[in-house]
Write a protein that holds these residues in place. Structure first.
Motif, mmCIF file in Angstrom:
data_model
loop_
_atom_site.group_PDB
_atom_site.id
_atom_site.type_symbol
_atom_site.label_atom_id
_atom_site.label_comp_id
_atom_site.label_asym_id
_atom_site.label_seq_id
_atom_site.Cartn_x
_atom_site.Cartn_y
_atom_site.Cartn_z
ATOM 1 N N PRO A 293 -21.585 10.520 63.329
ATOM 2 C CA PRO A 293 -22.392 11.195 64.295
ATOM 3 C C PRO A 293 -22.159 13.202 63.985
ATOM 4 O O PRO A 293 -23.206 13.651 63.273
ATOM 5 C CB PRO A 293 -22.335 11.598 65.529
ATOM 6 C CG PRO A 293 -21.201 9.921 65.466
ATOM 7 C CD PRO A 293 -21.195 9.645 64.308
ATOM 8 N N GLN A 294 -21.039 13.213 63.354
ATOM 9 C CA GLN A 294 -21.255 14.549 62.449
ATOM 10 C C GLN A 294 -21.828 14.505 61.082
ATOM 11 O O GLN A 294 -22.173 16.058 60.743
ATOM 12 C CB GLN A 294 -19.376 14.685 61.874
ATOM 13 C CG GLN A 294 -19.122 15.035 63.524
ATOM 14 C CD GLN A 294 -17.440 15.268 63.762
ATOM 15 O OE1 GLN A 294 -16.988 14.502 62.663
ATOM 16 N NE2 GLN A 294 -16.941 16.324 64.053
ATOM 17 N N LEU A 295 -21.693 13.311 60.135
ATOM 18 C CA LEU A 295 -22.948 13.629 58.958
ATOM 19 C C LEU A 295 -23.998 13.432 59.007
ATOM 20 O O LEU A 295 -25.089 14.045 58.166
ATOM 21 C CB LEU A 295 -22.117 12.501 58.210
ATOM 22 C CG LEU A 295 -20.940 12.647 57.066
ATOM 23 C CD1 LEU A 295 -19.828 11.489 56.442
ATOM 24 C CD2 LEU A 295 -20.322 14.110 56.191
ATOM 25 N N LYS A 296 -24.209 13.530 60.293
ATOM 26 C CA LYS A 296 -25.913 12.740 60.272
ATOM 27 C C LYS A 296 -26.245 13.903 60.848
ATOM 28 O O LYS A 296 -27.293 14.337 60.501
ATOM 29 C CB LYS A 296 -26.085 11.320 61.623
ATOM 30 C CG LYS A 296 -27.157 11.354 61.458
ATOM 31 C CD LYS A 296 -27.450 10.259 62.765
ATOM 32 C CE LYS A 296 -27.133 9.393 62.191
ATOM 33 N NZ LYS A 296 -28.195 8.029 61.797
ATOM 34 N N GLY A 297 -25.356 15.297 61.991
ATOM 35 C CA GLY A 297 -25.895 15.805 62.296
ATOM 36 C C GLY A 297 -26.301 16.974 61.113
ATOM 37 O O GLY A 297 -26.603 17.520 61.178
ATOM 38 N N LEU A 298 -25.470 17.205 59.304
ATOM 39 C CA LEU A 298 -25.030 17.935 58.944
ATOM 40 C C LEU A 298 -25.755 17.541 58.192
ATOM 41 O O LEU A 298 -26.424 18.721 57.776
ATOM 42 C CB LEU A 298 -23.940 17.705 58.187
ATOM 43 C CG LEU A 298 -24.184 18.648 56.735
ATOM 44 C CD1 LEU A 298 -23.006 20.106 57.269
ATOM 45 C CD2 LEU A 298 -22.019 17.584 55.972
ATOM 46 N N PHE A 299 -26.536 16.775 57.798
ATOM 47 C CA PHE A 299 -27.929 16.226 56.684
ATOM 48 C C PHE A 299 -29.306 16.653 57.722
ATOM 49 O O PHE A 299 -29.795 16.690 56.971
ATOM 50 C CB PHE A 299 -27.464 15.300 56.677
ATOM 51 C CG PHE A 299 -26.854 14.659 55.099
ATOM 52 C CD1 PHE A 299 -26.798 15.246 53.822
ATOM 53 C CD2 PHE A 299 -25.250 14.248 55.158
ATOM 54 C CE1 PHE A 299 -25.872 15.306 52.991
ATOM 55 C CE2 PHE A 299 -24.559 14.055 54.267
ATOM 56 C CZ PHE A 299 -24.603 14.588 53.239
ATOM 57 N N ASN A 300 -29.009 16.160 58.681
ATOM 58 C CA ASN A 300 -30.057 16.676 59.479
ATOM 59 C C ASN A 300 -30.107 18.575 59.740
ATOM 60 O O ASN A 300 -31.163 18.350 59.312
ATOM 61 C CB ASN A 300 -30.855 15.725 60.575
ATOM 62 C CG ASN A 300 -30.772 14.190 60.419
ATOM 63 O OD1 ASN A 300 -31.199 14.008 60.266
ATOM 64 N ND2 ASN A 300 -30.056 13.561 61.306
ATOM 65 N N ASP A 301 -29.326 18.880 59.598
ATOM 66 C CA ASP A 301 -29.359 20.729 59.027
ATOM 67 C C ASP A 301 -29.752 20.784 58.456
ATOM 68 O O ASP A 301 -30.402 21.892 57.819
ATOM 69 C CB ASP A 301 -28.301 20.706 60.152
ATOM 70 C CG ASP A 301 -28.152 20.750 61.900
ATOM 71 O OD1 ASP A 301 -28.133 20.232 62.175
ATOM 72 O OD2 ASP A 301 -26.219 20.906 61.770
ATOM 73 N N LEU A 302 -28.745 20.787 57.329
ATOM 74 C CA LEU A 302 -29.602 20.861 55.703
ATOM 75 C C LEU A 302 -30.893 20.382 55.658
ATOM 76 O O LEU A 302 -31.708 21.352 54.801
ATOM 77 C CB LEU A 302 -28.679 19.885 55.099
ATOM 78 C CG LEU A 302 -27.241 20.196 54.904
ATOM 79 C CD1 LEU A 302 -26.672 19.718 53.913
ATOM 80 C CD2 LEU A 302 -27.140 21.751 54.453
ATOM 81 N N ALA A 303 -31.407 19.673 56.066
ATOM 82 C CA ALA A 303 -32.620 19.530 56.082
ATOM 83 C C ALA A 303 -33.880 20.382 56.676
ATOM 84 O O ALA A 303 -35.248 20.365 56.211
ATOM 85 C CB ALA A 303 -33.347 17.401 55.897
#
Length: 63
Positions: free
Chosen positions: A35-45
């Motif tokens: 979930p942390q990595l998923k959130g990171l990449f969603n934030d970057l997008a």
């Protein structure tokens, strides 16, 4: 602010790069379980999408 044709072309080129980044980050987020990595990449997008919006605004001011 009036941009030169070279500046307009550079902005358009940058737009394409930003779109690739959004697609890449979204793909990563969709394929991750953490979930942390998923959130990171969603934030970057989302940040890259903001860049796209800003560049589109610059181009719209020219026409």
């Amino acid at each position: 602010m009036q941009l030169s044709q070279k500046e307009i072309d550079l902005i358009k080129d940058n737009l394409e790069h930003e779109k690739v980044c959004v697609a890449t980050y979204q793909n990563y987020a969709n394929n991750l379980q953490d979930p942390q990595l998923k959130g990171l990449f969603n934030d970057l997008a989302q940040k890259e999408q903001q860049h796209i919006n800003m560049l589109n605004q610059l181009l719209q001011q020219q026409f």
